[in-house]
Design an enzyme around this catalytic site. Structure first.
Site, PDB file in Angstrom:
ATOM      1  NE  ARG A  96     -18.839   8.981 -15.164  1.00 45.07           N
ATOM      2  CZ  ARG A  96     -18.414   8.574 -16.351  1.00 45.07           C
ATOM      3  NH1 ARG A  96     -17.493   9.280 -16.999  1.00 45.07           N
ATOM      4  NH2 ARG A  96     -18.910   7.497 -16.904  1.00 45.07           N
ATOM      5  CG  PHE A 101     -13.834   3.110 -14.510  1.00 46.98           C
ATOM      6  CD1 PHE A 101     -12.730   2.900 -15.334  1.00 46.98           C
ATOM      7  CD2 PHE A 101     -14.895   3.863 -15.021  1.00 46.98           C
ATOM      8  CE1 PHE A 101     -12.670   3.412 -16.618  1.00 46.98           C
ATOM      9  CE2 PHE A 101     -14.848   4.377 -16.305  1.00 46.98           C
ATOM     10  CZ  PHE A 101     -13.736   4.154 -17.104  1.00 46.98           C
ATOM     11  CD  GLN A 104     -15.360  12.958 -15.907  1.00 49.53           C
ATOM     12  OE1 GLN A 104     -15.640  11.778 -16.123  1.00 49.53           O
ATOM     13  NE2 GLN A 104     -15.832  13.936 -16.656  1.00 49.53           N
ATOM     14  CG  ASN A 144     -12.365  12.926 -24.734  1.00 49.93           C
ATOM     15  OD1 ASN A 144     -13.343  12.193 -24.872  1.00 49.93           O
ATOM     16  ND2 ASN A 144     -11.118  12.496 -24.945  1.00 49.93           N
ATOM     17  CG  PHE A 155     -10.305  10.199 -16.227  1.00 52.45           C
ATOM     18  CD1 PHE A 155      -9.669   8.956 -16.144  1.00 52.45           C
ATOM     19  CD2 PHE A 155     -10.486  10.756 -17.489  1.00 52.45           C
ATOM     20  CE1 PHE A 155      -9.220   8.302 -17.281  1.00 52.45           C
ATOM     21  CE2 PHE A 155     -10.049  10.101 -18.640  1.00 52.45           C
ATOM     22  CZ  PHE A 155      -9.407   8.870 -18.532  1.00 52.45           C
ATOM     23  CG  LEU A 164     -10.375   4.501 -20.660  1.00 54.21           C
ATOM     24  CD1 LEU A 164     -10.256   5.210 -19.325  1.00 54.21           C
ATOM     25  CD2 LEU A 164     -11.689   4.864 -21.344  1.00 54.21           C
ATOM     26  CG  HIS A 168     -10.294   9.495 -22.511  1.00 51.33           C
ATOM     27  ND1 HIS A 168     -11.168  10.515 -22.233  1.00 51.33           N
ATOM     28  CD2 HIS A 168     -11.050   8.413 -22.826  1.00 51.33           C
ATOM     29  CE1 HIS A 168     -12.410  10.072 -22.358  1.00 51.33           C
ATOM     30  NE2 HIS A 168     -12.366   8.799 -22.719  1.00 51.33           N
TER      31      HIS A 168
END
Length: 287
Positions: A96, A101, A104, A144, A155, A164, A168
């Protein structure tokens, strides 16, 4: 009470009020974590990711150096280092990629198997600390599926992502190689689901220094000495039950700490100057 918290397998004081019992795995872990946060305070883990970007003749290898906050979030770092030792990330892809951003990776490539941490397929608890936030590019954090569902995916951020925080678990950061990694990723296109159209593969992970393993070794030696002293007091050489059980646990932990080829992938504690020399010798850019 005190007797209820007495253990035969941790650094906790042993009470003689009740019969001694074997420590649970969670109690043993908490003993490790306590040492990492106190006696190992300030000591970080370091892992090198060797990442290939692209395929065929266009494939290039980028080295990324990670610093792990073992003294702040020991459970999360223990998991990541344990997975690296078992070579669980080797050959996996970053599945990903969202420009501006994050990227991952760490997903199990075998679709017939579930993702898992070093303790199994049940997610472990989140570890949050106000000193660790998604404050800049290069932050290493756990992916997660909700609260306390941490397994093996992680990530790396491309910018500050404060939304976040406390969702996370941040457990490290890129300290070398981020600029070069970002530059190579500019050539990678993605589909509508953010899946890279060119492979971005973790070729290998290399542990350079591992405070977690050092603590485990230290506790193993302490337990071995304890079992030996008990055997001597009872006038026995090898039949002591506690000593026998601790030996089994020690061997099991050692086996779990080895990579698939049986070799330990662990380095000594490295100074900042040593890390800089490693980065320079491998052509790694400043983050």
């Amino acid at each position: 009470g005190k007797a209820a918290s007495s253990l035969t397998s941790t650094s906790m004081e042993i009470s003689s009020r009740n019969e001694e019992r074997e420590a649970t795995e969670e109690e043993i872990l908490h003993s490790y974590f306590r040492i990492l946060k106190t006696k190992k305070k300030g000591e970080k883990g370091y892992v090198r990711l060797m990442i290939s970007v692209g395929g065929g003749n266009d494939k290039e290898i980028v080295d990324v150096l990670l610093e792990l906050h073992c003294d702040i979030v020991p459970r999360t770092c223990m998991n990541f280092l344990g997975l690296c030792r078992r070579q669980r990330y080797d050959g996996t892809v970053f599945h990903r990629l969202i420009p501006q951003f994050m990227i991952q990776g760490g997903k199990n490539p075998n679709k017939e198997e579930k993702d898992a941490n070093i303790w199994g397929t049940t997610g472990f608890k989140d570890e949050f600390d106000d000193r660790l936030k998604h404050s800049e590019a290069g932050i290493l954090s756990m992916a997660n599926a909700g609260q306390h569902t941490n397994l093996q995916q992680f990530f790396i951020t491309f910018k500050a992502c404060p939304h976040l925080d406390r969702k996370h678990s941040v457990f490290g950061q890129v300290v070398d190689g981020m600029d070069r990694f970002l530059e190579k990723l500019k050539t990678v296109e993605t589909d509508k689901k953010d899946k890279p159209l060119q492979p971005i593969t973790i070729v290998a992970t290399e542990i350079l220094t591992d405070p977690v393993q050092e603590v485990e070794d230290m506790e193993d030696q302490r337990l071995a000495d304890l079992a030996h002293e008990r055997s001597k007091k009872e006038g026995k050489t090898g039949s002591n039950k506690v000593g026998s059980e601790e030996t089994k646990k020690w061997k099991k932990r050692k086996n779990n700490s080895e990579s698939e080829d049986g070799k330990m992938k662990i380095g000594k504690y490295l100074s900042s100057n040593t890390i800089a020399k490693i980065a320079a010798s491998n052509g790694m850019d400043d983050a």
